[in-house]
Write a protein that holds these residues in place. Structure first.
Motif, mmCIF file in Angstrom:
data_model
loop_
_atom_site.group_PDB
_atom_site.id
_atom_site.type_symbol
_atom_site.label_atom_id
_atom_site.label_comp_id
_atom_site.label_asym_id
_atom_site.label_seq_id
_atom_site.Cartn_x
_atom_site.Cartn_y
_atom_site.Cartn_z
ATOM 1 N N UNK A 186 28.616 85.848 44.768
ATOM 2 C CA UNK A 186 27.180 85.204 45.374
ATOM 3 C C UNK A 186 27.672 84.393 46.386
ATOM 4 N N UNK A 187 28.732 83.931 46.305
ATOM 5 C CA UNK A 187 28.939 82.633 47.437
ATOM 6 C C UNK A 187 30.007 83.123 48.586
ATOM 7 N N UNK A 188 30.568 84.392 48.470
ATOM 8 C CA UNK A 188 31.546 85.166 49.284
ATOM 9 C C UNK A 188 32.886 84.920 48.808
ATOM 10 N N UNK A 189 33.922 85.675 49.428
ATOM 11 C CA UNK A 189 35.133 85.829 48.969
ATOM 12 C C UNK A 189 36.062 84.470 49.374
ATOM 13 N N UNK A 190 35.692 83.883 50.214
ATOM 14 C CA UNK A 190 36.424 82.635 50.899
ATOM 15 C C UNK A 190 35.466 81.512 50.675
ATOM 16 N N UNK A 191 34.645 81.451 49.669
ATOM 17 C CA UNK A 191 33.943 80.161 49.387
ATOM 18 C C UNK A 191 34.619 78.839 48.836
ATOM 19 N N UNK A 192 34.155 77.761 49.227
ATOM 20 C CA UNK A 192 34.863 76.701 48.665
ATOM 21 C C UNK A 192 33.900 76.256 47.485
ATOM 22 N N UNK A 193 34.312 75.893 46.265
ATOM 23 C CA UNK A 193 33.540 75.600 45.240
ATOM 24 C C UNK A 193 34.247 74.370 44.191
ATOM 25 N N UNK A 194 33.226 73.780 43.556
ATOM 26 C CA UNK A 194 33.734 72.649 42.536
ATOM 27 C C UNK A 194 33.334 73.078 40.930
ATOM 28 N N UNK A 195 34.009 72.325 40.064
ATOM 29 C CA UNK A 195 33.613 72.644 38.894
ATOM 30 C C UNK A 195 33.042 71.428 38.064
ATOM 31 N N UNK A 196 32.056 71.590 36.980
ATOM 32 C CA UNK A 196 31.513 70.498 36.457
ATOM 33 C C UNK A 196 31.734 70.924 34.971
ATOM 34 N N UNK A 197 32.624 70.150 34.220
ATOM 35 C CA UNK A 197 33.011 70.468 33.009
ATOM 36 C C UNK A 197 32.810 69.420 31.924
ATOM 37 N N UNK A 198 32.881 69.505 30.807
ATOM 38 C CA UNK A 198 32.500 68.423 29.844
ATOM 39 C C UNK A 198 33.633 67.370 29.690
ATOM 40 N N UNK A 199 34.763 67.589 29.319
ATOM 41 C CA UNK A 199 35.933 66.411 29.549
ATOM 42 C C UNK A 199 37.296 67.451 29.915
ATOM 43 N N UNK A 200 38.001 66.750 30.342
ATOM 44 C CA UNK A 200 39.262 67.477 30.674
ATOM 45 C C UNK A 200 40.215 68.054 29.533
ATOM 46 N N UNK A 201 39.975 67.547 28.273
ATOM 47 C CA UNK A 201 40.555 67.957 27.098
ATOM 48 C C UNK A 201 39.838 68.618 26.316
ATOM 49 N N UNK A 202 38.426 68.828 26.347
ATOM 50 C CA UNK A 202 37.795 69.966 25.561
ATOM 51 C C UNK A 202 38.265 71.340 25.506
ATOM 52 N N UNK A 203 38.754 71.796 24.257
ATOM 53 C CA UNK A 203 39.432 73.074 24.212
ATOM 54 C C UNK A 203 38.950 74.127 24.920
ATOM 55 N N UNK A 204 37.697 74.591 24.759
ATOM 56 C CA UNK A 204 37.176 75.829 25.312
ATOM 57 C C UNK A 204 37.238 75.769 26.608
ATOM 58 N N UNK A 205 36.569 74.549 27.360
ATOM 59 C CA UNK A 205 36.417 74.450 28.664
ATOM 60 C C UNK A 205 37.971 74.263 29.333
ATOM 61 N N UNK A 206 38.804 73.858 28.749
ATOM 62 C CA UNK A 206 40.152 73.536 29.354
ATOM 63 C C UNK A 206 40.656 74.968 29.484
ATOM 64 N N UNK A 207 40.466 75.810 28.582
ATOM 65 C CA UNK A 207 41.191 77.229 28.380
ATOM 66 C C UNK A 207 40.628 77.804 29.681
ATOM 67 N N UNK A 208 39.164 77.844 29.659
ATOM 68 C CA UNK A 208 38.520 78.683 30.621
ATOM 69 C C UNK A 208 38.890 78.292 31.998
ATOM 70 N N UNK A 209 39.170 77.150 32.384
ATOM 71 C CA UNK A 209 39.566 76.592 33.726
ATOM 72 C C UNK A 209 40.808 77.227 33.878
#
Lengths: 368, 315
Positions: A186-209
């Motif tokens: 959607x944004x192109x192969x050389x796009x810059x992006x950011x991530x909004x997560x829950x907390x840095x230590x939440x297990x699922x989100x940390x694993x996905x990231x």
């Protein structure tokens, strides 16, 4: 006095200075990653011996009525309402299970532990849980096993030996691939992006990231990660964090990845209000109902998820099978009602299936 | 006891009756409530709040407040992990240092409040954010796990059949009760809360007493952090979020006046036990979490209304 104050200020300054010295993608964990093949060739299932726990002196529950409590991370949000509905559906279908959902109103480890502790004392037959922290929840779950209670996790795992089985909604590398592929498309192969997560230590989100980082490095090496921000699972905070990202990076920002069912719609709303629909792609995990307005307006093209109703449904069936003794260590699959036969992976986990990408074409068919 | 002490003995008496009534009702709702195992287990769960509430009683008696205790707890928990794992210090030393950091954090609160005359509400609201920010920054979003088995004795083990941390809570409750009720320091604490200016002119070392109290508040928050980490076997930067509100609830329910000058340790202890009993008993009776919070809110309002009513008749 002034000297003392300065010394304190200096000390605090040094401490906070030490806090920002990190490379990689913030918010990922440091476990080994296993990115999938770029073209989607399925990974081979490595066989692994059962590594779950087992209850001590559990009574024979085969075919007997079960009293089950479900303790999700928190109550009152769409996602866990959906898992809770799945659990209730399965309980009604099975006929011999009484299931109720109870839990903290905030995703708080201490409160979740207290809830489970109280239900152990009240003498339930089975506990379903979604952990706020895989290690912190382990002692109380082991206590439940020691009291002869059947324990099955879903959504967010604990340490394997603290529960019997865990229903895995989607493998981490599978979700990571779906997220990063959608973003790159959607944004192109050389796009810059950011991530909004829950907390840095939440297990699922940390694993996905962590998995997304590995998969992006392998298959989309030109994507540029800017920043990961924490937004709890809080609507207003998520919106504010996304807005801050949009203002901070301006035109450089081409994509936002939302890691929770709260962060994704809030990020989409932030992009909409900033008038950046089309120039900033929002890709994320969310429930379809929350995303319908943005998908219909073409502001969001891909919503990645599994079906949480099915997840709760499967967890309930797994618990029943464990209590009946039909799902034993070493099994390779388990029957889960309308979902059919589910596969056992990683020793003591049950895979719900491949992740699902909701798009404008299919999102109308879902209502949760 | 002097006449001045009578009105708040009255509050504790009311509260005690309320507690006994609550215990009876809750025991009637579930036969699993009034068992030794359950009661001891509840003691284990309430220790961290209890420890912090002891020092908070002193703080509130002086007319102050300490909102930063939850953040100090989080900061000390993270530092315990960092000292032990990242700096490679022996665990007992790391535990000691973590508690010490709590003391320093409390000392900073005390200095800001006394030297710069910042109202405690504002000062500790600021440090609430500051300490939590430090905790999150220092932890670099990583949790520390894998502590040795002996460490868990503190939070998960028993000593003579009673949870280890309950001994610590009991001992410190005794110490706090004696210090507040029977020493010159305790009398100075009440004097500051009743009328700070008068206390100052009577030669009470107001600033020194306050600094000591806020430091102690930080120290017990640090101690609570070590116990908490041992109980849940991991450290996270969000530990102790919202603890300050649970603590203040227990203290205020225990009859300590938020305006200062009144309050006892025994009252705080009863308030603490009452809240924990309600949380546990209602859960066992099948009331869901949201219902429990409503009941606790109602009890807090009722207890304070009843106490106001009685003390008004008194006067």
């Amino acid at each position: 006095m002034l000297k003392k104050t300065l010394a304190f200020a200096l000390g605090l300054g040094l401490m906070s200075g030490a806090a920002y010295a990190q490379s990689a993608w913030t918010g990922g964990d440091d476990l080994p990653t296993n990115p999938l093949a770029c073209d989607g060739t399925p990974a081979a299932v490595a066989s692994k011996p059962y590594d779950g726990g087992s209850p001590t002196n559990a009574p024979d529950r085969k075919g007997k009525p079960l009293n089950v409590v479900d303790v999700p991370k928190l109550i009152g949000i769409g996602y866990f309402n959906a898992t809770s509905k799945g659990i209730a559906d399965a309980a009604a279908e099975l006929g011999n299970v009484t299931a109720k959902t109870d839990g903290p109103t905030q995703a708080n480890i201490d409160q979740q532990i207290s809830f489970i502790d109280n239900y152990i004392t009240s003498g339930v037959d089975g506990i379903l849980f979604a952990a706020n922290d895989p290690v912190a929840i382990a002692p109380v779950l082991k206590k439940a096993l020691a009291a002869g209670i059947n324990v099955v996790g879903y959504d967010a795992n604990s340490q394997p030996d603290a529960r019997q089985w865990f229903v895995n909604q989607a493998e981490f590398n599978g979700i990571a691939k779906a997220m990063i592929d959608s973003l790159a498309k959607e944004s192109g192969e050389d796009a810059s992006f950011a991530i909004v997560t829950s907390t840095f230590t939440t297990p699922n989100q940390a694993r996905w990231i962590a998995e997304m980082g590995a998969y992006a490095a392998k298959c989309h090496p030109n994507l540029k990660w800017l920043e990961t921000v924490e937004a709890q699972e809080d609507n207003v905070l998520s919106f504010n964090q996304a807005t801050t990202l949009i203002n901070k990076y301006g035109d450089e920002l081409k994509g936002i990845l939302g890691m929770t069912s709260v962060a994704t719609p809030a990020s989409a709303e932030a992009v909409t209000q900033a008038g950046k629909c089309g120039s900033i792609a929002v890709v994320g995990l969310a429930t379809p109902n929350a995303m319908k307005p943005y998908v219909e307006k073409d502001c969001v093209k891909s919503v990645v998820l599994w079906n949480p109703v099915d997840l709760g449904y499967a967890a309930m069936y797994v618990l029943r099978a464990v209590a009946d003794g039909t799902l034993e260590p070493g099994a390779t699959s388990v029957k889960a009602g309308k979902l059919g036969e589910l596969q056992v992976i990683n020793g003591s986990e049950i895979l719900l299936g491949a992740p699902f990408v909701f798009t404008k074409e299919n999102i109308g068919n879902f209502d949760f | 006891m002097t006449a001045a002490l009578r009105p708040f003995l009255r509050h504790e008496a009311i509260l005690f009756v309320l507690l006994v009534a609550a215990l009876f009702v809750l025991a009637g709702q579930s036969d699993r409530f009034f068992t030794i195992a359950n009661l001891l287990n509840q003691g284990r769960l309430m220790t961290e709040i209890g420890l912090v509430a002891l020092a908070m009683t002193f703080v509130i008696v002086t007319g102050g407040i300490d909102l930063s205790v939850g953040s100090i707890l989080g900061l000390c928990a993270i530092l315990l992990g960092v000292f032990w794992q990242n700096l490679g210090l022996p665990l007992p030393l790391a535990m000691g240092l973590a508690v010490l950091v709590g003391g320093v954090a409390g000392l900073v609160n005390g200095l800001i409040i006394t030297r710069f005359r910042v109202p405690p509400l504002i000062a500790t609201l600021a440090t609430l954010a500051l300490y939590r920010g430090l905790a999150e920054g220092i932890s670099q979003a990583r949790s520390v796990r894998g502590y040795p088995d002996w460490f868990f004795v503190l939070g998960q083990g028993d000593l003579a059949g009673v949870p280890t941390q309950l001994w610590i809570l009991g001992l410190l409750t005794l110490v706090a009760g004696v210090v507040l009720g029977m020493t010159a320091f305790g009398r100075a604490t009440y004097a500051i809360g009743a009328n700070e200016t008068a206390a100052r002119f009577s030669g009470v070392p107001v600033d020194r007493v306050k600094i000591a109290i806020y430091t102690a508040s930080g120290l017990v928050a640090g101690l609570a952090a070590v116990i908490f980490v041992s109980r849940v076997s991991t450290t996270r930067s969000d530990m102790g979020t919202g603890v300050e509100l649970d603590v203040i609830t227990a203290v205020v329910l225990g009859g300590t006046s938020i305006f200062g000058g009144r309050g006892t340790i025994i009252g705080t202890a009863i308030g603490l036990v009452l809240i924990q009993a309600l949380k546990n008993g209602l859960a066992l009776a099948g009331v869901k979490g949201d219902g429990t919070i409503v009941v606790i809110g109602l009890v807090l309002i009722l207890a304070i209304l009843a106490s106001n009513l009685f003390s008004r008749e008194d006067g």
